[in-house]
Design a protein around this motif. Sequence first.
Motif, mmCIF file in Angstrom:
data_model
loop_
_atom_site.group_PDB
_atom_site.id
_atom_site.type_symbol
_atom_site.label_atom_id
_atom_site.label_comp_id
_atom_site.label_asym_id
_atom_site.label_seq_id
_atom_site.Cartn_x
_atom_site.Cartn_y
_atom_site.Cartn_z
ATOM 1 N N THR B 165 131.134 90.301 2.983
ATOM 2 C CA THR B 165 130.789 91.722 3.007
ATOM 3 C C THR B 165 129.321 91.799 3.391
ATOM 4 O O THR B 165 128.479 91.243 2.700
ATOM 5 C CB THR B 165 131.027 92.358 1.633
ATOM 6 O OG1 THR B 165 132.417 92.225 1.327
ATOM 7 C CG2 THR B 165 130.659 93.835 1.617
ATOM 8 N N VAL B 166 129.057 92.438 4.494
ATOM 9 C CA VAL B 166 127.689 92.481 5.009
ATOM 10 C C VAL B 166 127.133 93.890 4.869
ATOM 11 O O VAL B 166 127.815 94.869 5.167
ATOM 12 C CB VAL B 166 127.671 92.032 6.488
ATOM 13 C CG1 VAL B 166 126.310 92.268 7.116
ATOM 14 C CG2 VAL B 166 128.058 90.572 6.605
ATOM 15 N N ILE B 167 125.904 93.961 4.381
ATOM 16 C CA ILE B 167 125.200 95.244 4.350
ATOM 17 C C ILE B 167 124.075 95.142 5.365
ATOM 18 O O ILE B 167 123.221 94.253 5.280
ATOM 19 C CB ILE B 167 124.670 95.573 2.940
ATOM 20 C CG1 ILE B 167 125.859 95.853 2.004
ATOM 21 C CG2 ILE B 167 123.735 96.781 2.979
ATOM 22 C CD1 ILE B 167 125.485 96.194 0.588
ATOM 23 N N ASP B 168 124.115 96.019 6.328
ATOM 24 C CA ASP B 168 123.124 96.020 7.401
ATOM 25 C C ASP B 168 122.674 97.462 7.598
ATOM 26 O O ASP B 168 123.458 98.309 8.017
ATOM 27 C CB ASP B 168 123.774 95.467 8.673
ATOM 28 C CG ASP B 168 122.766 95.215 9.774
ATOM 29 O OD1 ASP B 168 121.709 95.873 9.782
ATOM 30 O OD2 ASP B 168 123.043 94.365 10.636
ATOM 31 N N THR B 169 121.422 97.732 7.295
ATOM 32 C CA THR B 169 120.957 99.121 7.350
ATOM 33 C C THR B 169 120.763 99.612 8.789
ATOM 34 O O THR B 169 120.476 100.781 8.994
ATOM 35 C CB THR B 169 119.649 99.298 6.550
ATOM 36 O OG1 THR B 169 118.692 98.373 7.046
ATOM 37 C CG2 THR B 169 119.857 99.055 5.079
ATOM 38 N N SER B 170 120.912 98.701 9.748
ATOM 39 C CA SER B 170 120.828 99.126 11.152
ATOM 40 C C SER B 170 122.197 99.382 11.760
ATOM 41 O O SER B 170 122.280 99.692 12.941
ATOM 42 C CB SER B 170 120.115 98.062 11.985
ATOM 43 O OG SER B 170 118.743 98.153 11.779
ATOM 44 N N SER B 171 123.233 99.182 10.990
ATOM 45 C CA SER B 171 124.566 99.446 11.529
ATOM 46 C C SER B 171 125.120 100.700 10.856
ATOM 47 O O SER B 171 124.796 100.970 9.696
ATOM 48 C CB SER B 171 125.478 98.253 11.302
ATOM 49 O OG SER B 171 125.687 98.066 9.934
ATOM 50 N N GLY B 173 127.092 103.151 8.692
ATOM 51 C CA GLY B 173 127.875 102.964 7.460
ATOM 52 C C GLY B 173 127.343 101.854 6.561
ATOM 53 O O GLY B 173 127.804 101.697 5.441
ATOM 54 N N TRP B 174 126.433 101.073 7.087
ATOM 55 C CA TRP B 174 125.771 99.984 6.365
ATOM 56 C C TRP B 174 126.692 98.828 5.977
ATOM 57 O O TRP B 174 126.385 97.694 6.213
ATOM 58 C CB TRP B 174 125.056 100.491 5.101
ATOM 59 C CG TRP B 174 123.806 101.265 5.365
ATOM 60 C CD1 TRP B 174 123.428 101.836 6.552
ATOM 61 C CD2 TRP B 174 122.752 101.554 4.448
ATOM 62 N NE1 TRP B 174 122.217 102.460 6.424
ATOM 63 C CE2 TRP B 174 121.775 102.315 5.146
ATOM 64 C CE3 TRP B 174 122.543 101.251 3.117
ATOM 65 C CZ2 TRP B 174 120.611 102.769 4.530
ATOM 66 C CZ3 TRP B 174 121.385 101.699 2.502
ATOM 67 C CH2 TRP B 174 120.429 102.452 3.201
ATOM 68 N N LYS B 175 127.826 99.151 5.368
ATOM 69 C CA LYS B 175 128.651 98.073 4.808
ATOM 70 C C LYS B 175 129.816 97.770 5.730
ATOM 71 O O LYS B 175 130.456 98.694 6.235
ATOM 72 C CB LYS B 175 129.174 98.520 3.441
ATOM 73 C CG LYS B 175 129.444 97.378 2.488
ATOM 74 C CD LYS B 175 129.974 97.884 1.178
ATOM 75 C CE LYS B 175 128.967 97.809 0.076
ATOM 76 N NZ LYS B 175 129.523 98.075 -1.238
#
Lengths: 399, 279
Positions: B165-171, B173-175
Amino acid sequence: MAPPKKLKKAKRKAKDSSKCNSSTETRTAESQASDNDWWYSFWHKNYDSGPDVPIEEDEAFKFFFRVSKKTFEYICNLVREDLISRPPSGLINIEGRLLSVEKQVAIALRRLASGEAQVSVGGAFGVGQSTVSQVTWRFIESMEERARHHLRWPEPERVEQIKSELEAKSGLPNCCGAIDATHIIMTLPAIESSDDWCDQESNYSMFLQVIVDHQMRFLDIVTGWPGRMTISRLLKCSGFYKLCESGKRLNGLLKVSADGAEVREFLVGNSAYPLLPWLMIPYEGKELSPPMSTFNAKHRALNLIATRALSQLKGAWRILHKVMWRPDKHKLPSIILVCCLLHNIIIDNSDELHPNVMLSSHHDAGYKEHICQQIDSHGDTMRENLCRHLHLSLLTANK
Amino acid sequence: MLCSMPAVRSSHGWLERLRAARGFHVSSDLDLDHFLLSSSDPNPTHAPSDRKDSALPSLKSPQISERHPRPVGRSAAEEKDQRLFDLMSNVLSELFVMGEPWESGLDKKSSRKQLKPRACVPSASSSVGNSVAHVKKVRTNGVRSRGMGQVRDLDMSAYSRTEATVIDTSSPGWKSQKLLFRKGMVWKVKERKVWTVCTKKRKFGLVEKLIVDKERLRSEADLKGQRKETFASQDEGLPRNVDLENAIKSDDQIPRRPKFSRSPRASYYKKQEKLLVKA
């Protein structure tokens, strides 16, 4: 010496009632008093839990929860709607009373801040282990949604401000921030112990990559990727990399260097990252020319901001610093994110960590820096331009 | 390991018994072709002399035509015999394993047997290469690689697989859920689809729960509004002495029973409610 309970409580009651904003005015003084009971009870139990615990009440509060009472109240208001206990499903303490939002936030913050076992944290608050687990997770879920605005890529005006601050610090024009990554170490159950999570130092870990500004505030984070990856791979998997490569980020106005070359917006990173047109890494090698050494020194000064930010994050929220015992790999990124959000909330509220909070010298102690050999030709040209710019600027300043 | 090929003509006992039962001449070296020819010709005397000709024919069609040249000026009885012979040979070639099916038509059926049988080498990965499990595995790999994008043409069995499970604030929906495949230092990433079918069963998060609750309340309010509209639309059909507002009020005042109550009175109230709506 035990903290004087009653007197302080009465004082706070009067103080709080005068401080209350419109939303809290509706709450009765009685409920306010009961809201604060948890703190006095907690303090009474833990005032002698270590040599670093401050004697003064507000200082002690900041030491235990990493935030001032004002910031604490702000966090409570953020999550109040989600955490407010509604009978019959609301969480209760051992005495059967509903847990106030303040107590729930305190439990969650203490769990994240200390990284202690849920049983220990529960014992300090007079609640059971399962309550700590439940409360912490509810808090994390709520913060993930309610505090998002504390972590986002800044607006162009703010970017300009960051760039000028960083230029003042280093002399490097058009620098938008520093990038770094750290490992969040964990243990995994035997059945899940996949080598994919086993990093270079034979620890099971998860990556956290951050981009910080001059205030050590996180502008962008990526987490959840396995620690086995290289940092350059981690970067390439990130949304930030894709945005930069497609020209949607770090695409602000170009600046002209001292010798007339164009300098685009960029970040600074350590040698584990590749050299790209928008990502500057230091020169490698023993025999560097004076301009190269100057560049490296200025670069290091900026890169240290990211390193310190990660050290502060792991020091303040020790759940990330300790080896996490078999965490749910799908929940761990949320925990990391919320710690990053809390880090930014502290900065946004002009708060700061208590000096007694122990910070480690390096966020990834024990990890050797892996050097990425990847050099992009445009990145190399850009670095040379910056190098010449610094050198000429210094020469001009000396004259 | 070589696969043992079944001995097709190893035993003719059953054929001999069949022939004997039907009253045909039983000969151990009697070929089927010979038998067919002799059956069409009641005089079996020339059979041994023709044995050489009736040896297994080669696959080349010109030779077939050589062996059985079509007579130009044949009598009607001969043609009838030939047709019967062709028909019989075709039927029998379907039933028996023969050296060569005697096709009279041009669309010759290809032989199902290998001309030069090759050694059957089992796959290195599994000794039960033909098993269902193996097929299933191959199929799974195929399906997986179909939606793989960048990892489409690779054999994913060589890759270790993990979920993240990846959280990426540049994508947006983030998650996001990722499927990671690794072989040495090579990583392949696939976006893991979130099945919309399962969303109802999914345990909602705290904030999502609140949103769902709000939506439910809103939809309930909408339903109530619709009911009022129903009343309004049925206004014309109402008797003059029925007060619409009172009717709605009385509807609202109906004591609500718990949803799962088994009290017989509950059904009574439901009926009352239905009647009022109908009215």
